[in-house]
Design a protein around this motif. Sequence first.
Motif, PDB file in Angstrom:
ATOM      1  N   PRO A  27     -12.985  19.044 -34.177  1.00 47.40           N
ATOM      2  CA  PRO A  27     -11.878  20.015 -34.123  1.00 47.40           C
ATOM      3  C   PRO A  27     -10.758  19.452 -33.243  1.00 47.40           C
ATOM      4  N   TYR A  28      -9.590  19.236 -33.830  1.00 45.64           N
ATOM      5  CA  TYR A  28      -8.517  18.546 -33.114  1.00 45.64           C
ATOM      6  C   TYR A  28      -7.996  19.322 -31.917  1.00 45.64           C
ATOM      7  N   GLY A  29      -8.227  20.609 -31.858  1.00 45.47           N
ATOM      8  CA  GLY A  29      -7.764  21.404 -30.727  1.00 45.47           C
ATOM      9  C   GLY A  29      -8.462  21.046 -29.422  1.00 45.47           C
ATOM     10  N   ILE A  30      -9.681  20.543 -29.502  1.00 38.57           N
ATOM     11  CA  ILE A  30     -10.431  20.197 -28.291  1.00 38.57           C
ATOM     12  C   ILE A  30      -9.790  19.018 -27.560  1.00 38.57           C
ATOM     13  N   PRO A  31      -9.587  17.850 -28.228  1.00 42.18           N
ATOM     14  CA  PRO A  31      -8.929  16.759 -27.495  1.00 42.18           C
ATOM     15  C   PRO A  31      -7.475  17.080 -27.137  1.00 42.18           C
ATOM     16  N   MET A  32      -6.802  17.897 -27.943  1.00 39.79           N
ATOM     17  CA  MET A  32      -5.420  18.272 -27.609  1.00 39.79           C
ATOM     18  C   MET A  32      -5.378  19.063 -26.306  1.00 39.79           C
ATOM     19  N   ALA A  81      -4.546  11.405 -28.210  1.00 41.97           N
ATOM     20  CA  ALA A  81      -4.981  10.372 -29.156  1.00 41.97           C
ATOM     21  C   ALA A  81      -6.132   9.552 -28.574  1.00 41.97           C
ATOM     22  N   LEU A  82      -6.005   9.153 -27.321  1.00 43.09           N
ATOM     23  CA  LEU A  82      -7.061   8.359 -26.702  1.00 43.09           C
ATOM     24  C   LEU A  82      -8.356   9.159 -26.549  1.00 43.09           C
ATOM     25  N   LEU A  83      -8.227  10.387 -26.100  1.00 40.54           N
ATOM     26  CA  LEU A  83      -9.411  11.225 -25.927  1.00 40.54           C
ATOM     27  C   LEU A  83     -10.057  11.543 -27.277  1.00 40.54           C
ATOM     28  N   GLY A  84      -9.250  11.841 -28.285  1.00 34.65           N
ATOM     29  CA  GLY A  84      -9.787  12.120 -29.622  1.00 34.65           C
ATOM     30  C   GLY A  84     -10.532  10.922 -30.191  1.00 34.65           C
ATOM     31  N   ALA A  85      -9.965   9.723 -30.005  1.00 32.67           N
ATOM     32  CA  ALA A  85     -10.635   8.506 -30.476  1.00 32.67           C
ATOM     33  C   ALA A  85     -11.959   8.310 -29.745  1.00 32.67           C
ATOM     34  N   PHE A  86     -11.939   8.484 -28.438  1.00 31.33           N
ATOM     35  CA  PHE A  86     -13.163   8.335 -27.640  1.00 31.33           C
ATOM     36  C   PHE A  86     -14.226   9.348 -28.083  1.00 31.33           C
ATOM     37  N   MET A  87     -13.827  10.612 -28.234  1.00 31.04           N
ATOM     38  CA  MET A  87     -14.783  11.645 -28.625  1.00 31.04           C
ATOM     39  C   MET A  87     -15.361  11.363 -30.011  1.00 31.04           C
ATOM     40  N   SER A  88     -14.537  10.867 -30.917  1.00 29.91           N
ATOM     41  CA  SER A  88     -15.012  10.548 -32.264  1.00 29.91           C
ATOM     42  C   SER A  88     -16.042   9.429 -32.235  1.00 29.91           C
ATOM     43  N   VAL A  89     -15.770   8.391 -31.459  1.00 31.53           N
ATOM     44  CA  VAL A  89     -16.715   7.279 -31.355  1.00 31.53           C
ATOM     45  C   VAL A  89     -18.037   7.758 -30.755  1.00 31.53           C
ATOM     46  N   VAL A  90     -17.967   8.598 -29.745  1.00 31.58           N
ATOM     47  CA  VAL A  90     -19.194   9.135 -29.138  1.00 31.58           C
ATOM     48  C   VAL A  90     -19.975   9.964 -30.155  1.00 31.58           C
TER      49      VAL A  90
END
Length: 90
Positions: free
Chosen positions: A70-75, A15-24
């Motif tokens: 793609p949600y698989g990347i941060p997962m 969740a944290l990594l996905g949020a960070f990647m989305s903001v970037v």
Amino acid sequence: WLGSTITWWCFVNTALLGAFMSVVMVYRQKSFEKHSLNFLVILNEWFSVKNPEKLAELATERKPNMLLLPYGIPMTIGSIAYFFYDGYMY
């Protein structure tokens, strides 16, 4: 309990990594206003549209104009990072 603990921390990392990647991603495209407005529209639809089929239609119409992560990347990255951190991978 060990399995649920590992699952929890993999979820938190994801969740944290996905949020960070989305903001970037949004920052790199310089499209904060567009995505903020889109978020508010989606939030409004959740509260006002009670029909799941109608929500699915609205999401399908909106999808071609959205920046998708793609949600698989941060997962994958989040889970593997936790495994290394906790000593499950060497």
